[in-house]
Design an enzyme around this catalytic site. Structure first.
Site, PDB file in Angstrom:
ATOM      1  N   ASN A  12       0.748  -1.124   0.061  1.00  0.00           N
ATOM      2  CA  ASN A  12      -0.107   0.074  -0.747  1.00  0.00           C
ATOM      3  C   ASN A  12       1.300   1.382   0.017  1.00  0.00           C
ATOM      4  O   ASN A  12       1.822   1.646   0.749  1.00  0.00           O
ATOM      5  CB  ASN A  12      -0.722  -0.819   0.939  1.00  0.00           C
ATOM      6  CG  ASN A  12      -1.723   0.614   1.219  1.00  0.00           C
ATOM      7  OD1 ASN A  12      -1.424   1.510   1.630  1.00  0.00           O
ATOM      8  ND2 ASN A  12      -3.131   0.748   1.234  1.00  0.00           N
ATOM      9  N   HIS A  15       0.890   5.915   2.177  1.00  0.00           N
ATOM     10  CA  HIS A  15       1.860   7.088   2.866  1.00  0.00           C
ATOM     11  C   HIS A  15       2.747   7.713   1.914  1.00  0.00           C
ATOM     12  O   HIS A  15       3.239   8.933   2.808  1.00  0.00           O
ATOM     13  CB  HIS A  15       1.947   6.592   4.186  1.00  0.00           C
ATOM     14  CG  HIS A  15       0.851   6.540   4.711  1.00  0.00           C
ATOM     15  ND1 HIS A  15      -0.012   6.675   5.216  1.00  0.00           N
ATOM     16  CD2 HIS A  15      -0.531   4.609   5.266  1.00  0.00           C
ATOM     17  CE1 HIS A  15      -1.304   7.116   5.670  1.00  0.00           C
ATOM     18  NE2 HIS A  15      -1.078   5.804   6.050  1.00  0.00           N
ATOM     19  N   HIS A  48      -5.088   4.277  -1.809  1.00  0.00           N
ATOM     20  CA  HIS A  48      -6.867   3.895  -1.387  1.00  0.00           C
ATOM     21  C   HIS A  48      -7.399   5.429  -1.431  1.00  0.00           C
ATOM     22  O   HIS A  48      -6.543   6.837  -1.038  1.00  0.00           O
ATOM     23  CB  HIS A  48      -6.769   3.568   0.307  1.00  0.00           C
ATOM     24  CG  HIS A  48      -8.008   4.016   0.947  1.00  0.00           C
ATOM     25  ND1 HIS A  48      -8.404   3.670   2.529  1.00  0.00           N
ATOM     26  CD2 HIS A  48      -9.731   5.041   0.459  1.00  0.00           C
ATOM     27  CE1 HIS A  48      -9.581   4.648   2.536  1.00  0.00           C
ATOM     28  NE2 HIS A  48     -10.187   4.667   1.795  1.00  0.00           N
ATOM     29  N   ARG A  50      -9.048   7.806  -1.113  1.00  0.00           N
ATOM     30  CA  ARG A  50     -10.046   8.504  -0.546  1.00  0.00           C
ATOM     31  C   ARG A  50     -11.350   9.531  -0.505  1.00  0.00           C
ATOM     32  O   ARG A  50     -10.615  10.332  -1.162  1.00  0.00           O
ATOM     33  CB  ARG A  50      -9.894   9.346   1.255  1.00  0.00           C
ATOM     34  CG  ARG A  50      -8.916   8.124   2.507  1.00  0.00           C
ATOM     35  CD  ARG A  50      -8.242   8.569   3.137  1.00  0.00           C
ATOM     36  NE  ARG A  50      -9.378   8.503   4.574  1.00  0.00           N
ATOM     37  CZ  ARG A  50     -10.144   7.572   5.357  1.00  0.00           C
ATOM     38  NH1 ARG A  50      -8.974   6.767   5.252  1.00  0.00           N
ATOM     39  NH2 ARG A  50     -10.430   7.566   6.035  1.00  0.00           N
ATOM     40  N   ARG A  54      -6.352  12.697   0.756  1.00  0.00           N
ATOM     41  CA  ARG A  54      -5.923  13.000   1.553  1.00  0.00           C
ATOM     42  C   ARG A  54      -4.610  12.766   1.404  1.00  0.00           C
ATOM     43  O   ARG A  54      -3.604  13.350   1.948  1.00  0.00           O
ATOM     44  CB  ARG A  54      -6.118  12.746   3.000  1.00  0.00           C
ATOM     45  CG  ARG A  54      -6.122  11.130   3.870  1.00  0.00           C
ATOM     46  CD  ARG A  54      -6.248  11.472   4.750  1.00  0.00           C
ATOM     47  NE  ARG A  54      -7.522  11.388   5.501  1.00  0.00           N
ATOM     48  CZ  ARG A  54      -7.709  10.747   6.600  1.00  0.00           C
ATOM     49  NH1 ARG A  54      -7.614   9.896   7.413  1.00  0.00           N
ATOM     50  NH2 ARG A  54      -9.423  11.309   7.230  1.00  0.00           N
ATOM     51  N   HIS A  55      -4.435  11.503   0.706  1.00  0.00           N
ATOM     52  CA  HIS A  55      -2.938  11.004   0.157  1.00  0.00           C
ATOM     53  C   HIS A  55      -3.447  11.140  -0.964  1.00  0.00           C
ATOM     54  O   HIS A  55      -3.053  11.759  -1.628  1.00  0.00           O
ATOM     55  CB  HIS A  55      -2.094   9.959   1.081  1.00  0.00           C
ATOM     56  CG  HIS A  55      -3.149   8.674   1.711  1.00  0.00           C
ATOM     57  ND1 HIS A  55      -4.326   8.350   0.623  1.00  0.00           N
ATOM     58  CD2 HIS A  55      -3.463   8.171   3.195  1.00  0.00           C
ATOM     59  CE1 HIS A  55      -5.331   6.759   1.678  1.00  0.00           C
ATOM     60  NE2 HIS A  55      -4.687   7.746   2.128  1.00  0.00           N
ATOM     61  N   GLU A  75      -8.360   0.613  -2.871  1.00  0.00           N
ATOM     62  CA  GLU A  75      -9.415   0.538  -2.049  1.00  0.00           C
ATOM     63  C   GLU A  75     -10.199   1.301  -2.105  1.00  0.00           C
ATOM     64  O   GLU A  75     -10.199   3.026  -2.432  1.00  0.00           O
ATOM     65  CB  GLU A  75      -8.524   1.042  -1.088  1.00  0.00           C
ATOM     66  CG  GLU A  75      -7.682  -0.437  -0.396  1.00  0.00           C
ATOM     67  CD  GLU A  75      -7.301  -0.253   0.854  1.00  0.00           C
ATOM     68  OE1 GLU A  75      -7.215   0.811   1.413  1.00  0.00           O
ATOM     69  OE2 GLU A  75      -6.079  -0.177   1.347  1.00  0.00           O
ATOM     70  N   THR A 105      -7.169   6.625   9.775  1.00  0.00           N
ATOM     71  CA  THR A 105      -7.262   5.030   9.256  1.00  0.00           C
ATOM     72  C   THR A 105      -8.400   4.541   9.097  1.00  0.00           C
ATOM     73  O   THR A 105      -9.054   5.163   9.980  1.00  0.00           O
ATOM     74  CB  THR A 105      -5.775   4.542   9.505  1.00  0.00           C
ATOM     75  OG1 THR A 105      -5.556   3.487   8.786  1.00  0.00           O
ATOM     76  CG2 THR A 105      -5.681   4.078  10.750  1.00  0.00           C
ATOM     77  N   THR A 106      -8.431   3.821   8.747  1.00  0.00           N
ATOM     78  CA  THR A 106      -9.523   2.928   8.621  1.00  0.00           C
ATOM     79  C   THR A 106      -9.913   2.070   9.929  1.00  0.00           C
ATOM     80  O   THR A 106      -9.107   1.180  10.118  1.00  0.00           O
ATOM     81  CB  THR A 106      -9.850   1.711   7.279  1.00  0.00           C
ATOM     82  OG1 THR A 106      -9.286   2.659   5.805  1.00  0.00           O
ATOM     83  CG2 THR A 106     -11.068   1.294   6.557  1.00  0.00           C
ATOM     84  N   GLU A 156     -11.072  -9.210   2.618  1.00  0.00           N
ATOM     85  CA  GLU A 156      -9.853  -8.825   3.773  1.00  0.00           C
ATOM     86  C   GLU A 156     -11.071  -8.975   5.103  1.00  0.00           C
ATOM     87  O   GLU A 156     -11.044  -8.258   4.900  1.00  0.00           O
ATOM     88  CB  GLU A 156      -9.786  -7.517   3.521  1.00  0.00           C
ATOM     89  CG  GLU A 156      -8.265  -7.077   3.855  1.00  0.00           C
ATOM     90  CD  GLU A 156      -7.694  -6.220   3.171  1.00  0.00           C
ATOM     91  OE1 GLU A 156      -7.345  -5.755   1.654  1.00  0.00           O
ATOM     92  OE2 GLU A 156      -6.192  -5.612   3.832  1.00  0.00           O
ATOM     93  N   HIS A 199      -3.934  -4.288   7.886  1.00  0.00           N
ATOM     94  CA  HIS A 199      -4.161  -3.099   9.123  1.00  0.00           C
ATOM     95  C   HIS A 199      -3.080  -3.101   9.783  1.00  0.00           C
ATOM     96  O   HIS A 199      -3.473  -4.006  10.568  1.00  0.00           O
ATOM     97  CB  HIS A 199      -5.437  -3.088   9.161  1.00  0.00           C
ATOM     98  CG  HIS A 199      -5.743  -1.490   9.466  1.00  0.00           C
ATOM     99  ND1 HIS A 199      -5.014  -1.140  10.881  1.00  0.00           N
ATOM    100  CD2 HIS A 199      -6.047  -1.156   8.924  1.00  0.00           C
ATOM    101  CE1 HIS A 199      -5.531   0.529  10.344  1.00  0.00           C
ATOM    102  NE2 HIS A 199      -6.136   1.035   8.916  1.00  0.00           N
TER     103      HIS A 199
HETATM  104  N1  PXP Z   1      -5.823  -3.037   3.578  1.00  0.00           N
HETATM  105  C1  PXP Z   1      -6.946  -2.345   3.586  1.00  0.00           C
HETATM  106  C2  PXP Z   1      -8.205  -2.356   3.927  1.00  0.00           C
HETATM  107  C3  PXP Z   1      -6.749  -0.522   4.326  1.00  0.00           C
HETATM  108  O1  PXP Z   1      -7.710  -0.206   4.131  1.00  0.00           O
HETATM  109  C4  PXP Z   1      -5.760  -0.281   5.011  1.00  0.00           C
HETATM  110  C5  PXP Z   1      -4.747   0.792   5.519  1.00  0.00           C
HETATM  111  O2  PXP Z   1      -5.542   1.731   4.295  1.00  0.00           O
HETATM  112  C6  PXP Z   1      -4.419  -1.592   4.527  1.00  0.00           C
HETATM  113  C7  PXP Z   1      -4.985  -3.188   4.096  1.00  0.00           C
HETATM  114  C8  PXP Z   1      -3.093  -0.910   4.903  1.00  0.00           C
HETATM  115  O3  PXP Z   1      -2.805  -1.184   6.511  1.00  0.00           O
HETATM  116  P1  PXP Z   1      -1.330  -0.303   6.967  1.00  0.00           P
HETATM  117  O4  PXP Z   1      -0.782   1.120   6.180  1.00  0.00           O
HETATM  118  O5  PXP Z   1      -1.735   0.067   8.602  1.00  0.00           O
HETATM  119  O6  PXP Z   1       0.185  -1.362   6.800  1.00  0.00           O
END
Ligand code: PXP
Length: 254
Positions: A12, A15, A48, A50, A54-55, A75, A105-106, A156, A199
């Protein structure tokens, strides 16, 4: 003895965009990060988009789709705007997540029971477009059963509560959360769902959850992007020192 299926890593890159947006320019570029991640062994890229951008931004998603040669996992919240963008982008996969503007965050899984009526046609539109739908849910048996009923091929499992308990050294809570994940993964697999997880995962929690054969994909972001700072800071400071030394060697004597 039969072997467990391979475990894919989805990186992902949200960030990297967070860092870029802190200055409003183009550096660091999440697409470049995606290419580096693929070169290093990532099986896919997750981002993602959003509602508040924001990112990741719309143009990042379009560039990811155009420039990477591994599956893109988009996402998003289950909104009409996102459905339009996803259908236009045509990623390999969409992961539906809950979204609240105020959250950092989610924070929790999608309530697929409560949103059953609106999710059913939404998932069907994505299925019809050939986009593999995944539902980001807690390892709750009722949510898992509903995910299967909604004809999403993938879930997931939200690993955030488990990872938080591990980091906080709350052993009993961590054990209970992990047991929930183990049971949820088994139940989902038995219901014919493909099982992913993500996550808050770090090296330790990723290693532990990798031992569950029902799980075939982990999506990991924040920890790896944070670690990358430390993994490469030495090299970057040396490169900056070298650039400055070279420039100064050409300076006229004052
Ligand atoms: N999976 C999903 C569905 C998420 O929303 C996120 C966070 O954006 C992640 C995985 C990755 O989480 P992390 O950034 O904490 O590793």
């Amino acid at each position: 003895m039969p072997k467990a299926p391979p475990l894919r890593l989805g990186v992902n890159v949200d960030h990297v965009a967070t860092l870029r947006n802190a200055r409003g320019g183009r550096h660091p570029d999440p697409v470049r990060a995606a290419l580096v991640a693929i070169e290093a062994g990532a099986d896919g890229i997750t981002a993602h988009l959003r509602e508040d951008r924001r990112h990741i931004r719309d143009e990042d998603m379009a560039r990811l789709k155009a420039e990477i040669d591994k599956p893109l996992n988009f996402e998003m919240a289950a909104t009409d705007e996102m459905l339009r963008i996803a259908l236009a982008t045509a990623p390999r996969a969409v992961c539906l997540v809950p979204e609240r503007r105020q959250e950092v965050t989610t924070e929790g899984g999608l309530d697929v029971i409560g949103q059953h009526n609106s999710l059913k046609p939404f998932i069907a539109r994505l299925n019809d477009a050939g986009i593999r739908v995944s539902l980001f849910i807690a390892a709750d048996p009722r949510q898992i059963e509903m995910a299967a009923e909604l004809r999403a091929p993938v879930i997931e499992i939200h690993t955030g509560a488990w990872c938080d308990a591990v980091v906080a050294d709350e052993a009993a809570k961590a054990e209970a959360e992990f047991a929930r994940i183990v049971n949820g993964a088994r139940l989902a697999r038995a219901a014919g769902l493909e099982v992913h997880a993500g996550h808050g995962l770090d090296y330790g929690t990723a290693e532990k959850i990798a031992a569950l054969p029902e799980i075939v994909e982990l999506n990991i972001g924040h920890f790896m992007i944070g670690e990358a700072v430390f993994a490469n800071l030495t090299e970057v400071v040396r490169a900056m020192r070298a650039a400055m030394d070279l420039g100064r060697s050409l300076a006229p004597v004052s």
